[in-house]
Design a protein around this motif. Structure first.
Motif, PDB file in Angstrom:
ATOM      1  N   LEU A 149       0.921  -1.312  -0.122  1.00 44.07           N
ATOM      2  CA  LEU A 149      -0.096   0.060   0.087  1.00 44.07           C
ATOM      3  C   LEU A 149       0.737   1.061  -0.015  1.00 44.07           C
ATOM      4  CD1 LEU A 149      -2.574   1.713   0.248  1.00 44.07           C
ATOM      5  CD2 LEU A 149      -2.365   1.340   2.691  1.00 44.07           C
ATOM      6  N   PHE A 150       1.808   1.256   0.899  1.00 40.21           N
ATOM      7  CA  PHE A 150       2.576   2.543   1.153  1.00 40.21           C
ATOM      8  C   PHE A 150       3.671   2.785  -0.012  1.00 40.21           C
ATOM      9  CE2 PHE A 150       0.845   2.741   5.145  1.00 40.21           C
ATOM     10  CZ  PHE A 150       0.990   3.699   5.834  1.00 40.21           C
ATOM     11  N   THR A 153       1.505   4.410  -2.635  1.00 37.76           N
ATOM     12  CA  THR A 153       1.133   5.617  -2.125  1.00 37.76           C
ATOM     13  C   THR A 153       2.195   6.346  -2.524  1.00 37.76           C
ATOM     14  OG1 THR A 153      -0.212   4.870  -0.310  1.00 37.76           O
ATOM     15  CG2 THR A 153       0.387   7.125  -0.403  1.00 37.76           C
ATOM     16  N   PRO A 157       0.471   9.416  -4.764  1.00 39.10           N
ATOM     17  CA  PRO A 157      -0.398   9.885  -3.676  1.00 39.10           C
ATOM     18  C   PRO A 157      -1.806  10.185  -3.896  1.00 39.10           C
ATOM     19  CG  PRO A 157       1.235  11.234  -3.878  1.00 39.10           C
ATOM     20  CD  PRO A 157       1.405  10.243  -4.874  1.00 39.10           C
ATOM     21  N   SER A 158      -2.308  10.942  -4.996  1.00 32.71           N
ATOM     22  CA  SER A 158      -3.410  11.174  -5.537  1.00 32.71           C
ATOM     23  C   SER A 158      -4.433  10.250  -6.001  1.00 32.71           C
ATOM     24  CB  SER A 158      -3.169  12.659  -5.973  1.00 32.71           C
ATOM     25  OG  SER A 158      -2.483  12.296  -7.509  1.00 32.71           O
ATOM     26  N   TYR A 159      -3.842   9.041  -6.290  1.00 33.15           N
ATOM     27  CA  TYR A 159      -4.422   8.224  -6.915  1.00 33.15           C
ATOM     28  C   TYR A 159      -5.900   7.698  -6.147  1.00 33.15           C
ATOM     29  CZ  TYR A 159      -5.814   3.382  -8.721  1.00 33.15           C
ATOM     30  OH  TYR A 159      -6.346   2.373  -9.268  1.00 33.15           O
ATOM     31  N   LEU A 171      -4.839   7.817  -2.008  1.00 33.52           N
ATOM     32  CA  LEU A 171      -4.397   6.875  -1.246  1.00 33.52           C
ATOM     33  C   LEU A 171      -3.400   7.580   0.017  1.00 33.52           C
ATOM     34  CD1 LEU A 171      -2.320   4.776  -4.063  1.00 33.52           C
ATOM     35  CD2 LEU A 171      -4.418   4.048  -2.717  1.00 33.52           C
ATOM     36  N   TRP A 172      -3.062   9.010  -0.445  1.00 35.81           N
ATOM     37  CA  TRP A 172      -2.301   9.422   0.756  1.00 35.81           C
ATOM     38  C   TRP A 172      -3.169   9.614   2.081  1.00 35.81           C
ATOM     39  CZ3 TRP A 172      -3.704  13.837   3.076  1.00 35.81           C
ATOM     40  CH2 TRP A 172      -4.744  14.797   2.336  1.00 35.81           C
ATOM     41  N   ALA A 175      -3.181   6.175   3.552  1.00 36.12           N
ATOM     42  CA  ALA A 175      -1.965   5.771   4.079  1.00 36.12           C
ATOM     43  C   ALA A 175      -1.615   6.558   5.476  1.00 36.12           C
ATOM     44  CB  ALA A 175      -0.750   6.181   3.089  1.00 36.12           C
ATOM     45  N   TYR A 205       7.252   2.472   1.326  1.00 40.11           N
ATOM     46  CA  TYR A 205       7.452   3.871   0.967  1.00 40.11           C
ATOM     47  C   TYR A 205       8.919   4.250   0.432  1.00 40.11           C
ATOM     48  CZ  TYR A 205       6.261   9.023   0.694  1.00 40.11           C
ATOM     49  OH  TYR A 205       6.075  10.180   0.109  1.00 40.11           O
TER      50      TYR A 205
END
Length: 295
Positions: A149-150, A153, A157-159, A171-172, A175, A205
């Motif tokens: 997931l991270f 992200t 992040p804006s997905y 996603l951000w 997360a 990340y």
């Protein structure tokens, strides 16, 4: 077609995240079945035996003599809801991850993220005063799932994450909420587990952050896996007896040229996502991105 053959065919055609779901569910099912029979015959708990040999222990001395537990723990689940929650996350977050990354990278994030999380767990129980002297063990795929997931992200992040057409959230935000949950839960009962979650999340990340800089820290691991899987592949007895001159495109062979064009198209699409969101993509762009993620 027999049930076994149908299952094998389904497994072969599945995406890599679905294959890992199959593995986790099968392991859980086998342990549950043996556990039920064991209980009926002895009134004992088979899970205690499994945890003793395959869960990651917090005791450092015990850990040294069971190094395989750093790997086996993230395929173990002792509760159905624990399994269900992790597999649900693996399915949906895995699909998002494969939109941006390939299969080999998925395997690297999943396994290396789990190993790193296990290392954080081990260090924590032998470093922090609040955990010293207490015995516990770590099980579950959640740290590996959060690595996935991270990792996604950090890439986009804006997905917009879309769950059944009802939940639409970047996603951000997901997360960030998970990070707050992990940190706020540290003083509670699952301290070691929450630290492992943070370890898996950090690893995912960090890996993507480094990839964006052109550094792939998992390449050695991916090469090792290729060598291991190569040992089990059947070698062809046919030999090539002719040579042909390869046609080049701007100094590259056809495969390299196509990969270059595909990557450029992916970069353009990702840039569009970062500016306008995933929903701004056309059907063709979404299909291309999803197909590229599976390669």
């Amino acid at each position: 077609m027999s049930l076994v053959k149908e299952f094998k065919n389904r497994y072969k055609l599945s995406a890599i995240n679905e294959k890992y779901i199959f593995i986790n569910v099968i392991v859980f099912g086998v342990i549950a079945l043996i556990g039920a029979i064991y209980f009926l015959g002895t009134k004992g708990s088979f899970n205690v035996f499994v945890a003793d040999y395959f869960a990651l222990p917090s005791n450092f001395k015990e850990m040294i003599f069971k190094p395989w537990t750093f790997f086996t723990y993230f395929f173990l689940h002792f509760g159905f809801m624990h399994l269900f929650g992790n597999m649900l996350g693996l399915y949906f977050f895995g699909r998002v991850f494969l939109t941006f990354f390939n299969v080999r990278q998925f395997v690297a994030y999943y396994i290396l993220g789990g190993l790193f999380a296990g290392l954080i767990f081990a260090i924590s129980y032998n470093l922090f005063p609040a955990l010293k002297g207490t015995d516990s063990y770590l099980v579950g795929a959640s740290a590996s799932v959060f690595s996935i997931l991270f990792g996604a992200t950090a890439k986009s992040p804006s997905y917009t994450f879309n769950l059944f057409g009802v939940l639409r959230i970047p996603l951000w935000v997901i997360a960030g909420l998970y990070t707050l949950l992990f940190i706020s839960s540290i003083p509670m009962n699952n301290t070691g587990g929450e630290l492992a979650h943070l370890g898996g999340a950090f690893f995912g990340y960090f890996m993507t952050w480094q990839l964006e800089k052109g550094k792939d820290w998992s390449i050695g691991f991916q090469d090792l896996l290729d060598r291991i899987t190569g040992l089990f592949k059947t070698k062809s007895s046919l030999k090539t007896v002719h040579k042909s001159k390869k046609r080049t495109y701007a100094g590259h062979d056809k495969k390299e040229f196509n990969e270059f064009n595909s990557q450029k198209k992916i970069d353009i699409i990702l840039d569009k996502i970062s500016k306008s969101g995933y929903e701004s993509l056309t059907k063709e762009e979404k299909a291309f991105l999803f197909k590229a993620g599976k390669n």
